[in-house]
Design an enzyme around this catalytic site. Structure first.
Site, PDB file in Angstrom:
ATOM      1  CE  LYS A   1      -1.591  -2.949  -0.798  1.00 49.26           C
ATOM      2  NZ  LYS A   1      -0.207  -2.646  -1.149  1.00 49.26           N
TER       3      LYS A   1
ATOM      4  CD  GLN B   1       1.589  -1.400  -4.181  1.00 49.03           C
ATOM      5  OE1 GLN B   1       0.768  -1.168  -3.292  1.00 49.03           O
ATOM      6  NE2 GLN B   1       2.098  -2.607  -4.380  1.00 49.03           N
TER       7      GLN B   1
ATOM      8  CG  ASP C   1       3.515  -1.539   3.171  1.00 50.27           C
ATOM      9  OD1 ASP C   1       2.644  -2.415   3.339  1.00 50.27           O
ATOM     10  OD2 ASP C   1       3.689  -0.959   2.082  1.00 50.27           O
TER      11      ASP C   1
END
Ligand code: NAP
Length: 293
Positions: A52, A96, A119
């Site tokens: 990412k 994450q 997200d």
């Protein structure tokens, strides 16, 4: 059979985002900034976060990585989330997953400001998506929709079967495929570990989206001739022939299923690469205040 080539499509999308960032900045816009929180040293999470960050650099975003030990307390993590919520330079951030067992993922997700939740995991964004309001759509479903669009795959009136009902893939995917839009307007069946006659249900799918986390679970006998098959699965399987000691497997037995399908995603090189594009697109929208002003 045609390959839904995540490598080619994601590289196209990244160059489009890069051009949009350049245009935005030339017009006086601020450089988009994505931050990531990583807790512990899980190998797969390390790989995802590194990729990412690399993608952010490639397309001209600023990126910041905040690392915490595996035994960090929930309170410390919530403080970090709050400081990113309040940092005016950070447009969006991710935590994450998975988090260590002593930290509540739901509590952490709910602490993220929905306007920075690139997200798309916060209940506000999930709720807005369900109601068809502007929202950050979680990155993997977003990436899958984009693949269907770019391949020009017809979805209206089709039977879409989703294997898996997870909060981050199966559930949002099923909602998006039934909405009155393109891609969408499918009749959707969502399946899970308690589903009976899974094979028979899959055999009637025009579009089969597989996200259960069991390597090569779906074989040709699950698939109707001409179906579109999207493999979300990513599992590391021990492989002594690889330098890393593992290889990556999808949830679909590609060699078995490919000859029967009209379109199919490979693993690796499919949905995984598209997921990153979803995250980058959401971050650009955050920088431009397109969802929340
Ligand atoms: P998850 O949270 O573990 O959910 C798995 C789902 O599959 C659950 O709903 C489970 O049912 C269902 N399931 C398990 N065994 C089944 C069976 N035998 N028959 C039917 N359904 C079954 O997994 P996830 O987070 O959605 O991830 C799924 C896979 O996608 C994993 O391999 C993951 O690594 C991968 N993934 C890839 C990306 C990407 O970018 N490509 C992104 C996210 C995840 P129950 O609800 O009944 O337990």
């Amino acid at each position: 059979m045609q390959l839904l080539d995540g490598k080619a499509i994601s590289s196209q999308i990244k160059s489009e985002i890069k051009a949009e960032v350049e245009q935005w900045m030339a017009a006086g816009g601020k450089k988009p900034h994505l931050a990531a929180i990583l807790v512990g040293q899980d190998g797969a999470s390390e790989t995802y976060v590194a990729s990412k960050i690399r993608s952010c650099e490639e397309i001209g975003f600023t990126s910041t990585l905040l690392r915490f030990d595996a035994n960090t307390t929930e309170a410390t993590l919530l403080e970090a989330v709050e400081s990113l919520n309040n940092d005016p330079d950070v447009d969006g951030f991710i935590v994450q997953l998975p988090l260590p067992a002593h930290i509540s993922e739901n509590k952490v997700m709910e602490a993220v400001n929905p306007a920075k939740d690139v997200d798309g995991f916060h209940p506000v964004n999930v709720g807005r998506m369900c109601k068809g309001l502007p929202a950050y759509i979680s990155a993997t479903p977003f990436g899958i929709l984009e693949m269907l669009i770019r391949a020009g795959i017809e979805t209206s009136g089709k039977h879409c079967v989703v294997i898996g009902r997870s909060q981050i893939v199966g559930l949002p995917m099923s909602i998006l495929m039934q909405r009155n839009a393109y891609p969408g307007n499918c009749t959707v069946t969502i399946t899970h570990s308690k589903t009976q006659n899974l094979k028979e249900i899959c055999q009637s799918a025009d579009i089969l989206i597989v996200a259960l986390g069991r390597p090569e679970f779906v074989t040709a006998e699950y698939v109707k001739e001409g179906a579109v098959v999207v493999d979300v699965g990513i599992t590391r399987v021990a492989d002594a022939t690889k330098k890393s000691g593992f290889s990556i497997r999808g949830d679909v037995n590609f060699n078995d299923v490919a000859p029967k399908s009209s379109y199919i995603t490979p693993v690796p090189g499919g949905v995984g690469l598209m997921t990153i594009c979803g995250l980058l697109t959401n971050t650009l929208k955050a920088a431009k205040r397109e969802i929340y002003s």
